[in-house]
Scaffold this motif. Sequence first.
Motif, PDB file in Angstrom:
ATOM      1  N   TYR A  90       0.822  -1.216   0.000  1.00  0.00           N
ATOM      2  CA  TYR A  90       0.000   0.000   0.000  1.00  0.00           C
ATOM      3  C   TYR A  90       0.854   1.264   0.000  1.00  0.00           C
ATOM      4  N   LEU A  91       1.960   1.243   0.703  1.00  0.00           N
ATOM      5  CA  LEU A  91       2.829   2.421   0.719  1.00  0.00           C
ATOM      6  C   LEU A  91       3.401   2.699  -0.666  1.00  0.00           C
ATOM      7  N   GLY A 144       0.904   4.596  -2.540  1.00  0.00           N
ATOM      8  CA  GLY A 144       0.443   5.827  -1.928  1.00  0.00           C
ATOM      9  C   GLY A 144      -0.917   5.716  -1.297  1.00  0.00           C
ATOM     10  N   ARG A 159      -1.881   5.248   3.984  1.00  0.00           N
ATOM     11  CA  ARG A 159      -0.562   5.441   4.583  1.00  0.00           C
ATOM     12  C   ARG A 159      -0.579   5.282   6.105  1.00  0.00           C
ATOM     13  N   SER A 165      -0.888   1.577   6.806  1.00  0.00           N
ATOM     14  CA  SER A 165       0.318   0.878   6.366  1.00  0.00           C
ATOM     15  C   SER A 165       1.473   1.097   7.329  1.00  0.00           C
ATOM     16  N   ARG A 166       1.589   2.309   7.843  1.00  0.00           N
ATOM     17  CA  ARG A 166       2.649   2.580   8.809  1.00  0.00           C
ATOM     18  C   ARG A 166       2.461   1.744  10.074  1.00  0.00           C
ATOM     19  N   PHE A 202       9.539   4.228   5.660  1.00  0.00           N
ATOM     20  CA  PHE A 202       8.316   4.257   4.867  1.00  0.00           C
ATOM     21  C   PHE A 202       8.493   4.843   3.463  1.00  0.00           C
ATOM     22  N   ASP A 203       9.672   5.341   3.136  1.00  0.00           N
ATOM     23  CA  ASP A 203       9.857   5.931   1.810  1.00  0.00           C
ATOM     24  C   ASP A 203      11.064   5.380   1.061  1.00  0.00           C
ATOM     25  N   ARG A 240      12.004   2.885  -1.351  1.00  0.00           N
ATOM     26  CA  ARG A 240      11.196   2.057  -2.249  1.00  0.00           C
ATOM     27  C   ARG A 240      11.815   0.682  -2.496  1.00  0.00           C
ATOM     28  N   THR A 242      -7.701   4.372   0.166  1.00  0.00           N
ATOM     29  CA  THR A 242      -7.811   3.684   1.456  1.00  0.00           C
ATOM     30  C   THR A 242      -7.748   2.184   1.242  1.00  0.00           C
TER      31      THR A 242
END
Length: 447
Positions: free
Chosen positions: A203-204, A207, A210, A213-214, A348-349, A351, A439
Amino acid sequence: MDALFLSRMQFAWLIAFHILLPAFTVGLSCYVATLEVRYWLGKDETVRRLSAFWIKIFAISFGMRVVSGIVMPFQFGTNWSRFTDATSNVVGALLAYEVVTAFFLESAFLGVLLFGRKLVPQWAHALSAVLVALGTVLSSFWILAVNSWMQTPAGYQIVDGRFFPLSLSAVIFTPSFPYRLAHTVSAFLITTAFVVLAVGAYYLLRGAARAESRIMMRMSLLLLALFVPLQIMLGDLHGLNTLQHQPAKVAAMEGIWETQRGVAASLFALPDAEAEKNHLEIAIPKLASIYLTHDPNGEVKGLKEWPRQDRPPVAVVYFAFRVMVGVGLLMLAIVLTGLLLWWRGRLFDTRWYLRACQVSGAFGFIAVVAGWTVTEVGRQPWVVYGLMRTSEGVTPSLTTLDVLISLAGYVLAYIIIFGGGFVLMRPMSAVSNADGQATLAGGSDVP
């Protein structure tokens, strides 16, 4: 291709697929219970949506587990009647306890978990999730009690060729049971945690969802940071127990033919059962003795200590063990990398790491199947270790055609069951755009 071989292939087909579902549902039920308790205490709507999403996944997985599991006991009567006749006084009672204490518990409170969100107080909804999780763990307890008794039988007497229990506690708590239970349940929790980690990464990367997902990635990494190292320790303890009670299995796992001290650890080889040696072997001196006996000069028995007819299929056990260990090392690398990125604020960023997490969603399942292969194939040629051969447990009247027909039917049935589950779950992984905001597609409550 006789009835015995095909019956073993049929059992392997059924259990290899069925075990994927307990490996997922045991851990997932515990995860849902944690989310529900967290929502009860904190009233965080993000946590509620996340729990609703995973409850739907659990419901489908639970249904698949039940349907695929129903087939398993039938085989005891159709294909393994002599085994059933000999061991029913021991095995039958444990399977009955599994139904009465575990299956009834989880199936009763599953209804509250699925449909009771708006009908019962949140504390009751959270309690239902906890009881469902308890039921799945209890199910593992009883099934592993059966398997452990077959691996290291205890608490019995043999009368006219049949096993009778002398002590129920001794039957349940066999020498290998505590290690097998801890190792397996820990593996189930790890399997689910990697699936949750993979879904959060999925999901992250798109996008979407979020916040949810976190939470998924943080919770799964925290559990994995604890359980992956713990699993390595449990595996070591389980290995020491296996060396004591099933040394032939350990010799096959390590590809050891000669009894010796200071045994080298075989990283790769091509075991040759006919020539009783390994080809193209790459090994590290004395390492096997260190982790098998905790002594660099410790003695380990080789396969030549046993007659050929009493040895397990070496190549299958040898390579399955290396798959399990190799995947375990990949798991550890994913966890350590994730913790490092989390510490640096880049979890979280990043990739490439999120893509690696997606791939890792399958790691737990691969390790579980490989571990099951080591355990069950390594027990051969015994169905009750050291006491009853697998060839002595098969139904005598079975023909090759009988098993071919049933095997084909089971293969078709499992393709339909697992294919249907995939079709039902697939839309839930899609990204839903509600009110212009991406979502979780399955994040609404079950009506």
